[in-house]
Scaffold this active site. Structure first.
Site, PDB file in Angstrom:
ATOM      1  N   ALA A 120       0.753  -1.396   0.036  1.00 48.33           N
ATOM      2  CA  ALA A 120      -0.023   0.052  -0.062  1.00 48.33           C
ATOM      3  C   ALA A 120       0.736   1.030   0.000  1.00 48.33           C
ATOM      4  O   ALA A 120       0.331   2.240  -0.079  1.00 48.33           O
ATOM      5  CB  ALA A 120      -0.852   0.018   1.305  1.00 48.33           C
ATOM      6  N   GLY A 121       2.138   1.173   0.286  1.00 44.22           N
ATOM      7  CA  GLY A 121       2.841   2.482   0.597  1.00 44.22           C
ATOM      8  C   GLY A 121       3.308   2.658   1.846  1.00 44.22           C
ATOM      9  O   GLY A 121       3.479   3.634   2.389  1.00 44.22           O
ATOM     10  N   SER A 123       5.289   0.641   3.609  1.00 41.71           N
ATOM     11  CA  SER A 123       6.548  -0.112   3.869  1.00 41.71           C
ATOM     12  C   SER A 123       6.302  -1.558   4.628  1.00 41.71           C
ATOM     13  O   SER A 123       7.090  -1.749   5.627  1.00 41.71           O
ATOM     14  CB  SER A 123       7.537   0.798   4.448  1.00 41.71           C
ATOM     15  OG  SER A 123       7.846   1.732   3.780  1.00 41.71           O
ATOM     16  N   SER A 125       7.276  -4.059   3.372  1.00 40.14           N
ATOM     17  CA  SER A 125       8.362  -5.260   3.355  1.00 40.14           C
ATOM     18  C   SER A 125       9.616  -4.776   4.106  1.00 40.14           C
ATOM     19  O   SER A 125      10.294  -5.589   4.697  1.00 40.14           O
ATOM     20  CB  SER A 125       8.953  -5.095   1.709  1.00 40.14           C
ATOM     21  OG  SER A 125       9.248  -3.895   1.322  1.00 40.14           O
ATOM     22  N   GLU A 157      16.223  -5.101  -0.860  1.00 42.99           N
ATOM     23  CA  GLU A 157      15.229  -4.756  -1.918  1.00 42.99           C
ATOM     24  C   GLU A 157      16.277  -4.294  -3.220  1.00 42.99           C
ATOM     25  O   GLU A 157      15.937  -4.829  -4.167  1.00 42.99           O
ATOM     26  CB  GLU A 157      14.775  -3.261  -1.427  1.00 42.99           C
ATOM     27  CG  GLU A 157      14.087  -3.184  -0.206  1.00 42.99           C
ATOM     28  CD  GLU A 157      12.557  -3.725  -0.217  1.00 42.99           C
ATOM     29  OE1 GLU A 157      12.108  -4.014  -1.408  1.00 42.99           O
ATOM     30  OE2 GLU A 157      11.971  -4.232   0.837  1.00 42.99           O
ATOM     31  N   ASP A 169      12.483   3.727   4.082  1.00 43.97           N
ATOM     32  CA  ASP A 169      11.563   2.600   4.725  1.00 43.97           C
ATOM     33  C   ASP A 169      12.245   2.012   5.917  1.00 43.97           C
ATOM     34  O   ASP A 169      11.511   2.052   6.946  1.00 43.97           O
ATOM     35  CB  ASP A 169      11.278   1.892   3.763  1.00 43.97           C
ATOM     36  CG  ASP A 169      10.518   2.723   2.626  1.00 43.97           C
ATOM     37  OD1 ASP A 169      10.082   3.750   2.520  1.00 43.97           O
ATOM     38  OD2 ASP A 169      10.351   1.873   1.336  1.00 43.97           O
TER      39      ASP A 169
HETATM   40  C1  GLA Z   1       9.467   4.002  -1.578  1.00 42.73           C
HETATM   41  C2  GLA Z   1      11.055   3.839  -1.618  1.00 42.73           C
HETATM   42  C3  GLA Z   1      11.744   4.935  -0.653  1.00 42.73           C
HETATM   43  C4  GLA Z   1      11.683   6.200  -1.082  1.00 42.73           C
HETATM   44  C5  GLA Z   1       9.847   6.371  -1.360  1.00 42.73           C
HETATM   45  C6  GLA Z   1       9.850   7.553  -1.881  1.00 42.73           C
HETATM   46  O1  GLA Z   1       8.919   4.039  -0.463  1.00 42.73           O
HETATM   47  O2  GLA Z   1      11.333   2.346  -0.724  1.00 42.73           O
HETATM   48  O3  GLA Z   1      13.097   4.686  -0.331  1.00 42.73           O
HETATM   49  O4  GLA Z   1      12.321   6.503  -2.208  1.00 42.73           O
HETATM   50  O5  GLA Z   1       9.422   5.247  -2.199  1.00 42.73           O
HETATM   51  O6  GLA Z   1       9.975   8.817  -1.193  1.00 42.73           O
END
Ligand code: GLA
Length: 384
Positions: A120-121, A123, A125, A157, A169
């Site tokens: 979803a954004g 984090s 992972s 990653e 993250d």
């Molecule tokens: C993802 C990446 C981060 C960062 C964001 C954007 O979450 O994992 O390292 O670059 O996008 O800010």
């Protein structure tokens, strides 16, 4: 004993030796600045991935995930070649990264679960990597400093799974502070300060319920464009090493030297760095409403310059401007789908959430996942 360590014992027939938990994160301001050595305001959330674990004999690691009731096994002798799309790769990858650094922990039995929304954004992972790193650290007495642990997670990653993400993250999952935002500098990889969250406001996450198939490849392309722009700007300006060193005036003056896309991507990153610096000052001065405007500006820059927004994310942010109570909203994280964050007056939070949800559903047919997010502390581990 907590519910997870109890489940560990029921499943493996022996007690767990350690318990660890690592949170997801929200990027509040500073989009795609981390790998450009810039600034970010972020926080850890209360949603976590939790591990109960014990050392195991031999070379086989066993994992049971109580979130999805699934199980996996992997051998420490077969860490190369991650299989596409399997969650256990994040754990195998941690071993792979540690081995690369000459650190070779033995096998483990693991029970885990998670309250971090997936893909979803937020984090999920990083929470998985960091929580597992901390379990191994405690079980096998591995001495690395916190930032190096974040780099181990990032390595999973970058090198194991092939996505060129920055350090944000894992770093936020480790350094997050209860009830505060952290302002980080990704040139020195340090938290510069804790920024108290303004009183009387809450962070609401609205998930667009779409995961772009091309997230990883689009992300990598954006990074290449940023690095391409920085390489050209370096030749023009001695002081420039990365986009972090470029001012908007320098960028405008060099526009003709860059491709159109390099210029647009750089404009987003340079603008985001400026907004983080400005945002910190505004919060310190108590100018929360103006801080909110920076969130809208950030989203607009994602939409037109970085092109990492989607119709659904744009719609959520447009709604934020029309429903009373919200002072700022933007996409958060990599983009191309995933979540938006909304800074909302506390007294309007419930009403705002239901109106946002209803409007989004009538437009898209999908119920958005809405989470009122409390800011949690960074990853923890303890021996049992
Ligand atoms: C993802 C990446 C981060 C960062 C964001 C954007 O979450 O994992 O390292 O670059 O996008 O800010």
């Amino acid at each position: 004993m907590n519910d997870l360590t109890k489940k560990f014992e029921e499943h493996y027939g022996r007690p767990a030796e350690v318990f660890s938990a690592a949170p997801g994160r929200l990027e509040i301001l500073g989009n795609h600045t981390d790998y450009n050595e810039g600034f970010v305001l972020s926080c850890a959330v209360e949603q976590k991935t939790r591990f109960a674990a014990a050392k195991a004999e031999g070379r086989i690691c066993r994992v049971i995930d109580f979130k999805f009731e699934s199980q996996a096994e992997f051998s420490l002798d077969e860490l190369n070649n991650p299989a596409q799309g399997e969650w256990v790769n994040y754990l195998k990858g941690v071993y792979y990264e540690l081995n690369k650094r000459g650190i070779e922990p033995g096998a483990v039995d693991v029970a885990m679960d998670s309250s971090v929304p997936l893909s979803a954004g937020m984090s999920s992972s990083a929470a998985l990597e960091v929580g597992f790193c901390f379990a191994l650290k405690e079980l096998y007495g591995i001495e690395l400093d916190k930032t190096d642990w974040a780099r181990v997670g990032q390595g999973v990653e970058n090198d194991y799974l092939g996505v060129s993400t920055g350090l944000l993250d894992q770093f936020s999952s480790i350094y997050g502070q209860q009830d505060a935002l952290i302002m980080s500098d990704f040139r020195t990889d340090e938290v510069i300060k804790n920024v108290p969250v303004p009183h009387g406001y809450v962070l609401i996450v609205a998930n667009s319920m779409e995961k772009h198939d091309l997230v990883d490849s689009e992300y990598n392309v954006r990074r290449q464009d940023c690095e391409g722009a920085a390489a050209k700007l370096q030749k023009l300006y001695d002081s420039v090493k990365t986009l972090r060193d470029v001012s908007m005036e320098q960028l405008e003056a060099a526009k003709d030297e860059l491709t159109r896309l390099e210029y647009l991507r750089a404009k987003h990153v340079v603008g985001e760095d400026e907004r983080v610096i400005e945002g910190d000052k505004l919060l310190a001065a108590g100018d929360v409403e103006i801080f909110g405007k920076l969130l809208f500006e950030s989203h607009e820059s994602s939409r037109v310059n970085f092109e990492n927004s989607t119709q659904r994310l744009d719609y959520l942010v447009e709604l934020a401007k029309s429903i009373p109570g919200c002072i700022g909203a933007r996409l958060s994280g990599g983009g191309f789908g995933g979540i938006s964050i909304h800074l909302v007056k506390e007294e309007s939070a419930d009403e705002y959430s239901s109106r946002l949800s209803a409007a989004f559903k009538s437009q898209t047919g999908d119920e958005p996942q809405i989470i009122k997010c409390a800011i949690g502390s960074g990853a923890q581990v303890s021996s049992l």
